[in-house]
Design a protein around this motif. Sequence first.
Motif, PDB file in Angstrom:
ATOM      1  N   SER A  41       6.784   0.270  -4.682  1.00  0.00           N
ATOM      2  CA  SER A  41       6.073  -0.329  -3.542  1.00  0.00           C
ATOM      3  C   SER A  41       6.744   0.059  -2.236  1.00  0.00           C
ATOM      4  CB  SER A  41       6.042  -1.853  -3.680  1.00  0.00           C
ATOM      5  OG  SER A  41       5.364  -2.227  -4.849  1.00  0.00           O
ATOM      6  N   GLN A  85       0.068  -4.676  -3.585  1.00  0.00           N
ATOM      7  CA  GLN A  85       0.314  -5.236  -4.913  1.00  0.00           C
ATOM      8  C   GLN A  85      -0.122  -6.700  -4.953  1.00  0.00           C
ATOM      9  OE1 GLN A  85       4.284  -4.487  -6.249  1.00  0.00           O
ATOM     10  NE2 GLN A  85       3.924  -5.409  -8.245  1.00  0.00           N
ATOM     11  N   ASP A 162      -1.512   0.091  -4.821  1.00  0.00           N
ATOM     12  CA  ASP A 162      -0.320  -0.446  -5.472  1.00  0.00           C
ATOM     13  C   ASP A 162      -0.752  -1.337  -6.627  1.00  0.00           C
ATOM     14  OD1 ASP A 162       2.198  -1.179  -6.156  1.00  0.00           O
ATOM     15  OD2 ASP A 162       2.826  -1.799  -4.145  1.00  0.00           O
ATOM     16  N   GLU A 163      -0.637  -0.808  -7.806  1.00  0.00           N
ATOM     17  CA  GLU A 163      -1.003  -1.503  -9.045  1.00  0.00           C
ATOM     18  C   GLU A 163      -2.410  -2.095  -8.984  1.00  0.00           C
ATOM     19  OE1 GLU A 163       2.049  -3.893 -10.695  1.00  0.00           O
ATOM     20  OE2 GLU A 163       3.634  -2.512 -10.086  1.00  0.00           O
TER      21      GLU A 163
HETATM   22 MG   LIG Z   1       5.645  -2.929  -6.594  1.00  0.00          MG
END
Ligand SMILES: [Mg+2]
Lengths: 248, 259
Positions: A41, A85, A162-163
Motif C-alpha cells: 500500500s 484498501q 489496492d486489494e
Molecule cells: Mg495494504
Amino acid sequence: MIEVRDLKKSFGSLTILDGISFRIEKGESVVIIGRSGGGKSVLLKHLIGLLKPDSGQVLIEGQDIVPMNERQLLKVRHRFGMLFQSAALFDSMTVAKNVGFAFRRDRSMPETEIAGKVARILEMVDLPGTEMKNPAELSGGMRKRVGLARAIIYQPEIVLYDEPTTGLDPIVSDSIDKLILRVRDRLDVTTVVVTHDMRSARRLGQRILMLHERKIYAAGTPDEIFQSKDPVVRQFIDGVSDPKEYLS
Amino acid sequence: MKSWSNHLLAEPLEGLGRITLLARESIASLLTFKVAWRDLLYQIYFVGVKSQSVVLVTGAFTGMVLGAQTYFQFHKVKMDTATLAVVSVSMCSELGPVLTGLMVAGRVGAAIAAELGTMRVTEQIDALRTLATHPVDYLVVPRLMALHITLPLLTAEAIAVGIGAGYLVGVYLLGIDPTYSWYNMLRYTATTDVVVGITKAFIFGGIVALIGCYKGLYCGEGAQGVGRATTEAVVYSSIAILISNFFLTMTLGKLLHTL
Ligand SMILES: [Mg+2]
Ligand SMILES: Nc1ncnc2c1ncn2[C@@H]1O[C@H](COP(=O)(O)OP(=O)(O)OP(=O)(O)O)[C@@H](O)[C@H]1O
C-alpha cells in the motif's frame, strides 16, 4: 508510463522500501504481491504522490512527481484513479455523492448527466439502486465496490487498485476481476493491482511483481511466477506458512 | 534532554510554521478558487445558527453579572448611572469578542478538528487528494470563511444581548435611573470600541478555523490521535485568543486613537 527508480522509504527507524525500481508501460496491467505489512500500500501511494519517498524518483510519462508540490500534483492526479484498501469513502456523503464527486467538483457537467453516469457505474459494480444510502449502511465489500466505482467513473488513464477483491464473496470477486479487465481493455488503461488473491493475480496481471524484504524480489509473467522454483516465491504462491512442510 | 527541548521548542515552532503555511495556502486558494457556495453556506449555518444558544447565554449572563458587579462598586461612590457605560464599553471591546471567541473555539474548533482528524485517519483526506481536490480548497477555505463571516456577527449579537441584559438588571433589579444610564452609555461608548470588538472577532474567527483545521489535518493515528487533536485545538485556540487579545487591544487602541 510509470517508472520508479531506486525508491526508498522509511517511517522513523523502520525501513519499508529499500531501492525499488520498475517500469510499467502504457496500457499494461501489473499485479503486485507480497506479504502483509510488506509495504504494498505504501508503494502504491508513492505512485500517485500521496507519500513522498526519502529518495528516488517516480516518473509519470517522464515527469518526476517527487519534487512537485500539492498543486502541481493535483494536475497529475487527474489522470489517476485509486481504490483504497479501506475504500476511504466520504462518510458524510451518500453513495451517489461519493461516486459522482469528481464530476461535481468539476462543475462542468449538469446534475442529471452525473446522476445517469452514477447509476450506470453502480450497475456495473453490482450495486444498483444504492445511490441514497450512506457509507455506514453498507457492508465492507459493498463499500469497496463503491470505492471502485468512484475511482473509475471519470475514466482515468491509470488506475491503482489496492486489494479490490479482498473481503468479497467469490462470485462478486469474479465480477470485479472482469470489470477491471473490461476497464483496462476498453480504454487502454494502465492498471496496477495489489492483491493477495492468487486467482485474480493470475487473471489480471500481464506481469507480476513480488515485493519481499523491502525490494522487488521477483518479476515476470504470471506463468513464470507461478512456475517459479524459487522457495520464497513458491511459499507465497502455495500459501504455506512453514517451509519445512516441503520436506515431508 | 533532547526530548525536553524538542517538546518545549521544536514542536510549537513546527506547529506555528505549518499554520502559517496553511494560512498562506488558504489565501492563495481564496484568490484563485471559485468558492464552493454550498459548502460555505452549510458551514455558516453550522457555525452561526447552531451556536445561537451558547452565544445568547454567554452574552446575557456576562452582561448581567457585569452590570451587577459594576453597580455594587459604583454605588459606593454615587456613580450609579455610569454602570451601563462600563458594561457597554467592556462588552464591545473586550468581553464580547473574547467570550464569544472562546465559546466558538470550544464548540466549532473542536468539531472542525474532530471532523478533519477522522477524515485523515480513515484516509478520506488521501481519497480527496487522489480525486484531484486540494484539502485546503475543499475543507479549510469554507470553514475559514465561515468563521471570518460568522464570528463578528455572533459577537455583535453577544454584545447587544449583554448590554440589554445589563440594562434590565441595572434598571429593574437595582433601580438605576434609565434615562441617565442610557445617555451616559451612548456618550462613553465610542465607535472605535465597536470597531475594535468586531475586528477582534474577525481575527479570532481566523484563529479558531486555522488551528482547528491544522490540528485535524495533522492529526495523529487512531481514535486517540483524533481525541488529542480535538483537545489541543480547543486549548491552543483559546490560549491564542487570550494572548492575541492583549496585543490587539494595545495595537488597535493605539492605531484607532491616533486616527
Ligand atoms: Mg495494504
Ligand atoms: N503512515 C505510516 N506511518 C508509519 N508507518 C506506516 C505508515 N503507513 C504504513 N506504515 C508501515 O509500513 C508497513 C507497510 O504497510 P503497508 O500498508 O504498505 O503494508 P501492505 O503490504 O499493504 O500490507 P497489507 O497486505 O496487509 O495491506 C507496515 O509495517 C506499516 O506499519
